[in-house]
Design a protein around this motif. Structure first.
Motif, PDB file in Angstrom:
ATOM      1  N   ASN A  36       0.866  -1.169   0.000  1.00 48.09           N
ATOM      2  CA  ASN A  36       0.000   0.000   0.000  1.00 48.09           C
ATOM      3  C   ASN A  36       0.911   1.229   0.000  1.00 48.09           C
ATOM      4  O   ASN A  36       1.751   1.374   0.892  1.00 48.09           O
ATOM      5  CB  ASN A  36      -0.888  -0.011   1.243  1.00 48.09           C
ATOM      6  N   SER A  44      -1.307  -6.382  -0.170  1.00 46.65           N
ATOM      7  CA  SER A  44      -2.348  -7.217  -0.759  1.00 46.65           C
ATOM      8  C   SER A  44      -1.647  -8.273  -1.624  1.00 46.65           C
ATOM      9  O   SER A  44      -0.652  -7.987  -2.282  1.00 46.65           O
ATOM     10  CB  SER A  44      -3.311  -6.383  -1.604  1.00 46.65           C
ATOM     11  N   THR A  76      -3.521  -7.061  -7.950  1.00 42.72           N
ATOM     12  CA  THR A  76      -4.230  -6.062  -7.148  1.00 42.72           C
ATOM     13  C   THR A  76      -3.510  -4.725  -7.297  1.00 42.72           C
ATOM     14  O   THR A  76      -2.334  -4.675  -7.643  1.00 42.72           O
ATOM     15  CB  THR A  76      -4.272  -6.441  -5.653  1.00 42.72           C
ATOM     16  N   TRP A  78      -3.584  -0.713  -5.228  1.00 37.56           N
ATOM     17  CA  TRP A  78      -4.143   0.171  -4.212  1.00 37.56           C
ATOM     18  C   TRP A  78      -4.522   1.493  -4.861  1.00 37.56           C
ATOM     19  O   TRP A  78      -3.840   1.990  -5.751  1.00 37.56           O
ATOM     20  CB  TRP A  78      -3.124   0.408  -3.101  1.00 37.56           C
ATOM     21  N   PHE A  86      -8.721  -0.865  -2.641  1.00 40.46           N
ATOM     22  CA  PHE A  86      -7.906  -1.474  -3.674  1.00 40.46           C
ATOM     23  C   PHE A  86      -8.829  -2.165  -4.673  1.00 40.46           C
ATOM     24  O   PHE A  86     -10.007  -2.386  -4.410  1.00 40.46           O
ATOM     25  CB  PHE A  86      -6.892  -2.461  -3.096  1.00 40.46           C
TER      26      PHE A  86
END
Length: 91
Positions: A36, A44, A76, A78, A86
């Motif tokens: 993040n 993530s 993924t 953010w 996200f």
């Protein structure tokens, strides 16, 4: 691997190892992980075949939450404007 290893490039061993389950064999292979940008202690990661997205907290050295989607997840990202949100991308 079914665990997430965090490395310092100046060391020969991981500085931290994270897993969703105490039984590392219970998880599928992790495909993609992303820090993040606003809170680098949150990571993530998505798994290869169980369609799961895991959120890890490096401060607690544990997984916070696992979400299983209906479709396979490949990556993924953010949200830079709202750092606690996200998105998960898939096929």
């Amino acid at each position: 691997s079914s665990v997430l290893h965090l490395w310092d490039t100046s060391r020969s061993a991981p500085i931290q190892t994270l897993s969703w389950s105490p039984n590392a064999d219970a998880l599928d292979t992790l495909r993609h992980a992303r820090y993040n940008p606003a809170n680098p202690t949150l990571i993530s990661a998505c798994s290869a075949s169980d369609r799961g997205v895991c959120i890890f907290d490096t401060r607690a050295n544990t997984a916070v939450r696992k979400i299983v989607s209906q479709l396979a997840t490949n990556a993924t990202a953010w949200n830079p404007m709202e750092p606690l949100n996200f998105v998960a991308a898939g096929d």
